[in-house]
Design an enzyme around this catalytic site. Structure first.
Site, PDB file in Angstrom:
ATOM      1  N   ASP A 105      -3.573   7.918   7.864  1.00 30.31           N
ATOM      2  CA  ASP A 105      -4.452   7.038   8.494  1.00 30.31           C
ATOM      3  C   ASP A 105      -3.786   6.168   9.389  1.00 30.31           C
ATOM      4  OD1 ASP A 105      -3.370   5.008   7.182  1.00 30.31           O
ATOM      5  OD2 ASP A 105      -5.235   4.784   5.609  1.00 30.31           O
ATOM      6  N   HIS A 155      -0.690   4.669   7.157  1.00 33.68           N
ATOM      7  CA  HIS A 155      -0.348   5.259   6.092  1.00 33.68           C
ATOM      8  C   HIS A 155       0.269   6.782   6.238  1.00 33.68           C
ATOM      9  CE1 HIS A 155      -2.809   2.089   4.604  1.00 33.68           C
ATOM     10  NE2 HIS A 155      -1.631   1.537   4.164  1.00 33.68           N
ATOM     11  N   SER A 167       0.737  -1.177  -0.149  1.00 30.87           N
ATOM     12  CA  SER A 167       0.048   0.015   0.064  1.00 30.87           C
ATOM     13  C   SER A 167       1.022   1.224   0.153  1.00 30.87           C
ATOM     14  CB  SER A 167      -0.873   0.008   1.229  1.00 30.87           C
ATOM     15  OG  SER A 167      -0.255   0.010   2.446  1.00 30.87           O
TER      16      SER A 167
END
Ligand SMILES: *[C@@H]1O[C@H](CO)[C@@H](O)[C@H](O)[C@H]1NC(C)=O
Ligand SMILES: *[C@@H]1O[C@H](CO)[C@@H](O)[C@H](O)[C@H]1NC(C)=O
Ligand SMILES: *[C@@H]1O[C@H](CO)[C@@H](O)[C@H](O)[C@H]1NC(C)=O
Length: 403
Positions: free
Chosen positions: A346, A349, A54
């Site tokens: 978040d 991340h 990610s």
């Protein structure tokens, strides 16, 4: 610097790895490549290939069946408006590879799974949640093996489109950028009691690094020469792991997670140094995201942030409960007013601002952050190709060249 909870120096992991690498004996058939008959390409890198998780996924997971935790194609992801709508990037805007492509004067590199994508300047194979090991989030992500088979598809398409010779030049001049491993240590190991029963940390790291080494090897065999690596961050300081911290340490980070990341980074550095000696023409640019990010977490005002601890988007302690977007089990979440103040977007991340700052550091930053090549030098580096490399690249089977 995090204190390591277990011994992890070269005597343990890397000796085995060096033996493992050396066992893949590479011997070039002397007579077939005439060293005087080399051509140097005069163009710089035109293609950028990305493999990982990610941290660098630009939207592949939009096209797979997975859980909402592995997706970012909903608001407030992408809220800063650089893109018209959420793209699947796990950020308020762009991610590090978008900036690198920009600095290299390349267009945005499309996700491999995007319909009708143009791969002339590379492709992004990364998938949120993916790990090096096939077991990590199995069935919910595009694992590294599958990412490599996607690369093979692109390689074949390019050969058809450009012709064999031009495609081989593009493949060998391209940069291959890896950002992977965090999920192996978080969900794959610390969140997986069965894995911890089967492997101690050293064995597990050896397995991750062994598989990562094989992936590098596979690309090298297909003609790749220039490899870039985003090292692992201090994982224990991610808001999600801070919230899970079993020991209330002074600084609040989950040190066992950071220690795994640090040990992985050290083992990878050693492997890269060895590969440089074993694989002819192998070049790399490694990074030190661990210390770089830790400095911003510990002293945010010094780098233009106000908060290095809490997530802008999320809920619970430190915003560490992964609820951003309200698409997961818990629908309620809070969103900060000024994302520019935050290191963390978040629960897992970082913000676009961190991505951009680190992209700059990788591009032309100090040796404490990037080396032996920085990306600017790396993208502009001409590589020497033998005629044999371009016209009739060797196929490698069982660690040997066959002509
Ligand atoms: C390489 O090729 C050149 C001519 O192209 C020749 O003079 C030389 O002897 C060759 N060297 C080897 C090692 O075959
Ligand atoms: C060197 O490369 C050129 C151009 O491909 C070729 O014509 C020539 O035969 C090669 N020489 C040797 C010794 O391989
Ligand atoms: C790669 O990972 C698998 C588990 O997915 C493991 O069985 C294997 O030994 C690893 N390979 C290397 C070279 O470490």
């Amino acid at each position: 610097m995090a204190k390591q909870n277990f011994p992890m120096d070269c005597s343990f992991v890397c000796i085995t790895l060096i033996q493992f690498i050396a066992s893949m004996s590479f011997s070039k058939s002397q007579s077939l490549i005439n060293e005087t008959n080399t051509s140097t390409t005069t163009t710089t890198t035109k293609a950028f290939f990305i493999l990982g998780d990610s941290t660098v996924d630009s939207g592949n997971n939009n096209y797979i069946n997975t859980i909402p935790e592995n997706k970012a194609d909903y608001k407030p992801y992408g809220q800063n408006g650089f893109f018209q709508e959420p793209t699947g990037r796990f950020s308020d805007g762009r991610v590090i590879v978008d900036f690198i492509a920009e600095y290299a004067n390349l267009p945005l590199i499309p996700p491999f799974l995007q319909p009708n994508a143009d791969y002339s300047n590379g492709a992004n194979f990364a998938s949120g949640g993916a790990g090096v090991l096939v077991e990590t989030n199995q069935g919910l992500v595009i694992d590294l093996q599958t990412q490599l088979s996607h690369f093979e598809e692109v390689r074949i398409l390019l050969s058809e489109k450009l012709g064999e010779k031009k495609a081989k030049e593009l493949i060998s001049e391209a940069i291959y950028f890896f950002s992977i491993g965090s999920n192996d240590y978080m969900g794959g190991y610390l969140g997986n009691p069965k894995m911890q029963e089967s492997y101690n940390p050293e064995q597990y790291i050896r397995m991750v690094i062994g598989n990562l080494t094989q992936a590098i090897q596979t690309l090298y065999e297909k003609g790749a020469r220039k490899f870039g690596f985003l090292s692992l961050s201090p994982l224990g300081c991610l808001p999600a792991l801070r919230a899970l911290n079993p020991e209330a340490n002074k600084d609040g980070c989950f040190e066992a997670a950071s220690a795994l990341a640090l040990a992985h980074n050290n083992a990878l550095s050693n492997v890269l140094t060895s590969l440089e000696h074993v694989l002819e023409g192998f070049m790399y640019s490694n990074s030190n995201f661990y210390d770089w990010l830790r400095e911003r977490i510990d002293d945010p005002p010094n780098y233009g942030f106000n908060d290095g601890v809490n997530a802008c988007c999320g809920s619970g302690p430190y915003g560490g409960v992964f609820t951003c977007g309200g698409t997961k089990k818990i629908k309620e979440f809070s969103l900060c007013d000024n994302v520019g103040d935050f290191v963390w977007w978040d629960s897992f991340h970082p913000t676009e601002k961190i991505h951009e700052q680190f992209a700059k550091a990788l591009w032309n930053g100090p040796a404490s952050s990037v080396g032996p090549y920085n990306l600017e030098n790396f993208f502009n580096k001409e590589i020497k190709l033998t005629i044999a490399d371009v016209v009739d690249a060797p196929e490698i089977h069982h660690g040997e060249f066959h002509y």
